[in-house]
Design a protein around this motif. Structure first.
Motif, PDB file in Angstrom:
ATOM      1  N   GLN A 297       0.671  -0.784  -0.325  1.00 14.70           N
ATOM      2  CA  GLN A 297       0.110   0.307   0.385  1.00 14.70           C
ATOM      3  C   GLN A 297       1.022   1.223  -0.214  1.00 14.70           C
ATOM      4  OE1 GLN A 297      -2.647   0.442   3.080  1.00 14.70           O
ATOM      5  NE2 GLN A 297      -4.104   2.126   2.300  1.00 14.70           N
ATOM      6  N   ARG A 298       0.368   2.201  -0.852  1.00 13.69           N
ATOM      7  CA  ARG A 298       1.228   3.496  -1.245  1.00 13.69           C
ATOM      8  C   ARG A 298       0.902   4.121   0.489  1.00 13.69           C
ATOM      9  NH1 ARG A 298      -1.156   7.664  -2.456  1.00 13.69           N
ATOM     10  NH2 ARG A 298      -3.230   8.166  -2.632  1.00 13.69           N
ATOM     11  N   LEU A 299       2.625   4.992   0.815  1.00 12.27           N
ATOM     12  CA  LEU A 299       2.315   6.031   1.904  1.00 12.27           C
ATOM     13  C   LEU A 299       1.537   7.238   1.962  1.00 12.27           C
ATOM     14  CD1 LEU A 299       6.515   6.197   1.850  1.00 12.27           C
ATOM     15  CD2 LEU A 299       5.047   4.647   2.830  1.00 12.27           C
ATOM     16  N   SER A 300       0.754   7.192   2.967  1.00 17.80           N
ATOM     17  CA  SER A 300      -0.035   8.345   3.257  1.00 17.80           C
ATOM     18  C   SER A 300       0.054   9.462   2.309  1.00 17.80           C
ATOM     19  CB  SER A 300      -0.871   8.688   4.568  1.00 17.80           C
ATOM     20  OG  SER A 300      -0.963   7.256   4.620  1.00 17.80           O
ATOM     21  N   THR A 301       1.086   9.838   2.332  1.00 18.52           N
ATOM     22  CA  THR A 301       1.463  10.990   1.464  1.00 18.52           C
ATOM     23  C   THR A 301       3.161  10.710   1.322  1.00 18.52           C
ATOM     24  OG1 THR A 301       1.598  14.126   1.556  1.00 18.52           O
ATOM     25  CG2 THR A 301       1.993  12.370   3.562  1.00 18.52           C
ATOM     26  N   VAL A 302       3.990  12.312   0.787  1.00 16.28           N
ATOM     27  CA  VAL A 302       4.879  12.496   0.717  1.00 16.28           C
ATOM     28  C   VAL A 302       5.623  12.936   1.598  1.00 16.28           C
ATOM     29  CG1 VAL A 302       7.325  13.444  -0.997  1.00 16.28           C
ATOM     30  CG2 VAL A 302       4.716  13.104  -2.072  1.00 16.28           C
ATOM     31  N   PRO A 303       6.630  12.127   2.134  1.00 14.08           N
ATOM     32  CA  PRO A 303       7.489  12.254   3.436  1.00 14.08           C
ATOM     33  C   PRO A 303       8.505  13.964   2.659  1.00 14.08           C
ATOM     34  CG  PRO A 303       7.972   9.995   2.611  1.00 14.08           C
ATOM     35  CD  PRO A 303       7.204  10.782   1.264  1.00 14.08           C
ATOM     36  N   ILE A 304       8.067  14.568   4.072  1.00 18.35           N
ATOM     37  CA  ILE A 304       9.636  16.628   4.102  1.00 18.35           C
ATOM     38  C   ILE A 304       9.604  15.678   5.666  1.00 18.35           C
ATOM     39  CG2 ILE A 304       9.196  18.655   4.138  1.00 18.35           C
ATOM     40  CD1 ILE A 304       6.721  18.168   2.188  1.00 18.35           C
ATOM     41  N   VAL A 305      10.940  15.988   5.064  1.00 16.30           N
ATOM     42  CA  VAL A 305      11.112  15.593   6.789  1.00 16.30           C
ATOM     43  C   VAL A 305      12.791  17.162   7.095  1.00 16.30           C
ATOM     44  CG1 VAL A 305      12.681  14.227   8.059  1.00 16.30           C
ATOM     45  CG2 VAL A 305      11.284  13.157   5.773  1.00 16.30           C
ATOM     46  N   ARG A 306      12.480  17.710   8.049  1.00 17.80           N
ATOM     47  CA  ARG A 306      12.905  18.494   8.887  1.00 17.80           C
ATOM     48  C   ARG A 306      14.437  17.801   9.813  1.00 17.80           C
ATOM     49  NH1 ARG A 306      17.355  20.204  10.320  1.00 17.80           N
ATOM     50  NH2 ARG A 306      17.194  22.589  10.830  1.00 17.80           N
ATOM     51  N   SER A 307      15.592  17.301   9.349  1.00 16.68           N
ATOM     52  CA  SER A 307      16.777  16.362  10.177  1.00 16.68           C
ATOM     53  C   SER A 307      17.403  17.032  10.402  1.00 16.68           C
ATOM     54  CB  SER A 307      16.951  15.539  10.304  1.00 16.68           C
ATOM     55  OG  SER A 307      17.438  15.160   8.991  1.00 16.68           O
ATOM     56  N   ARG A 308      18.500  16.308  11.006  1.00 16.72           N
ATOM     57  CA  ARG A 308      19.761  17.599  11.445  1.00 16.72           C
ATOM     58  C   ARG A 308      21.212  16.585  10.398  1.00 16.72           C
ATOM     59  NH1 ARG A 308      20.473  18.001  17.854  1.00 16.72           N
ATOM     60  NH2 ARG A 308      18.539  18.406  18.375  1.00 16.72           N
ATOM     61  N   THR A 309      20.709  15.537   9.968  1.00 12.91           N
ATOM     62  CA  THR A 309      22.009  15.086   9.430  1.00 12.91           C
ATOM     63  C   THR A 309      21.128  14.042   7.920  1.00 12.91           C
ATOM     64  OG1 THR A 309      20.791  12.591  10.009  1.00 12.91           O
ATOM     65  CG2 THR A 309      23.339  13.640  11.027  1.00 12.91           C
ATOM     66  N   ILE A 310      22.030  13.865   7.159  1.00 10.90           N
ATOM     67  CA  ILE A 310      21.909  14.499   5.726  1.00 10.90           C
ATOM     68  C   ILE A 310      21.425  12.161   5.763  1.00 10.90           C
ATOM     69  CG2 ILE A 310      23.126  15.678   4.550  1.00 10.90           C
ATOM     70  CD1 ILE A 310      24.722  12.995   3.770  1.00 10.90           C
ATOM     71  N   PHE A 311      20.647  11.753   4.920  1.00  7.81           N
ATOM     72  CA  PHE A 311      20.383   9.961   5.095  1.00  7.81           C
ATOM     73  C   PHE A 311      21.075   9.365   3.626  1.00  7.81           C
ATOM     74  CE2 PHE A 311      15.566  10.758   6.254  1.00  7.81           C
ATOM     75  CZ  PHE A 311      16.160  11.251   7.813  1.00  7.81           C
ATOM     76  N   ASP A 312      21.610  10.346   2.909  1.00  7.50           N
ATOM     77  CA  ASP A 312      22.216   9.633   2.190  1.00  7.50           C
ATOM     78  C   ASP A 312      21.878   8.381   1.311  1.00  7.50           C
ATOM     79  OD1 ASP A 312      24.628   8.881   0.083  1.00  7.50           O
ATOM     80  OD2 ASP A 312      25.722   8.057   1.445  1.00  7.50           O
TER      81      ASP A 312
END
Length: 359
Positions: A297-312
């Motif tokens: 099942q697709r995600l509910s919405t597109v994740p917009i994240v505000r974090s302190r590190t890059i995910f790479d």
């Protein structure tokens, strides 16, 4: 009270308030016309009840508290949205100046609450509730289902903004001045809203991860203001307000985010560790998409994240916000609203989301 007023107009107002995130507060629904036969019926119930003394248009309880008029429960609305069920009990307050109706979240009924737009002492409020409980001990429940609340909100809001005059020269200068951080914000906002038109199950969902080397309150404010200006996924009065923010500390917070179908929401986290359930879902989706099989099942919405590190990660767009941002004016924010309203056209989602697969 006229049934068509309760179940049509009021139901829509409750649904819009819930879609705008106002699910935990009392919702004023406006006034209603109480039919004479119902007015007589309720007054009759009050008159024969030993707890009350009816004199003219006032009701006095056995506790010597007098109120003007009376109140009754006008039904229970169960609103289904994104797999969640929100239940409100409708309280009709009938006084000499008219009949006002309020939607009370069912959890609030277990404690004291106040009604907006009217000043009532605690004793008066409790008396009205007591009268309502005695003359309407049970309430019929009906269900309202919101199938595409974000899509409907976008359509409504874009119609309001797309005909406003757009200064192309000023918009161009604004985008050029803030290109380093504003273009990714615009891309993320459009990605969310285009998918409310066309889910694009076969198109990968990207995480937009906005980071900063050093926290700066002013940058945070401008980032949120820009996303708010581009946010047409909620109805008035919440339209173009700062998007909802969820501080992710555990899985329960991600469940809250999952209820925000097709909406712009900011997930705040120090690192990506607490987002592991979300990242695992993206990995499963990618494997199934590459090697065949039934897609999750697709995600509910597109994740917009505000974090302190890059995910790479291959499915993440890491954007580093600048250490300082020149303040956006109200004129700048209006330019962004008008521009996004004109961009969100029926023919665009397939082109935009389809292009996302090539990013």
């Amino acid at each position: 009270m006229k049934n068509n007023t309760t179940k049509t107009v009021f139901a829509t107002r409750i649904a819009k308030s819930i879609a705008a995130g106002q699910a935990d507060c009392v919702i004023p629904l406006g006034t209603a016309e109480l039919r004479t036969k119902y007015n007589r019926k309720f007054l009759k119930y009050i008159k024969v009840d030993e707890l009350f003394d009816l004199c003219g248009g006032s009701v006095t309880t056995a506790y010597d508290i007098t109120v003007d008029g009376f109140a009754f429960w006008a039904g229970v609305q169960a609103t289904e949205l994104n797999g969640y069920l929100y239940r409100h009990r409708l309280l009709a307050l009938c006084r000499p100046d008219g009949c006002r109706v309020y939607a009370i979240p069912v959890p609030l009924l277990e404690r004291k609450f106040t009604l907006p737009n009217i000043a009532l002492a605690d004793g008066e409020m409790e008396t009205y509730r007591l009268i309502a409980d005695h003359i309407t001990p049970t309430s019929a429940e009906y269900t309202v289902r919101l199938l595409h609340p974000a899509k409907d909100a976008v359509k409504s809001n874009r119609a309001e903004w797309r005909n406003e005059a757009l200064d192309q020269e000023k918009l161009g200068a604004l985008l050029k001045q803030h290109a380093g951080w504003l273009f990714p914000v615009i891309t993320a906002a459009l990605d969310v809203q285009f998918r409310s038109f066309r889910p694009g199950d076969d198109v990968p969902i990207f995480i937009y991860n906005f980071t900063m080397k050093k926290a700066a309150m002013q940058v945070e404010q401008e980032f949120s203001a820009a996303l708010g200006a581009l946010n047409l996924t909620v109805e008035e009065p919440a339209c173009s307000s700062i998007p909802a923010e969820i501080i992710v500390q555990d899985g329960a917070d991600l469940n809250d985010w999952a209820g925000c179908r097709d909406r712009i929401v900011i997930l705040r986290t120090a690192t990506g560790t607490v987002l592991r359930p979300l990242l695992d879902k993206l990995d499963d989706y990618h494997r199934q998409n590459c090697f065949g099989g039934v897609l999750p099942q697709r995600l509910s919405t597109v994740p917009i994240v505000r974090s302190r590190t890059i995910f790479d990660r291959a499915d993440t767009v890491d954007i580093e916000l600048p250490p300082a941002i020149e303040c956006l004016t109200e004129e700048d924010l209006d330019l962004l609203r008008i521009a996004v309203a004109r961009t969100l056209k029926k023919a665009m989602p397939a082109k935009y989301v389809g292009a996302g697969a090539a990013r």
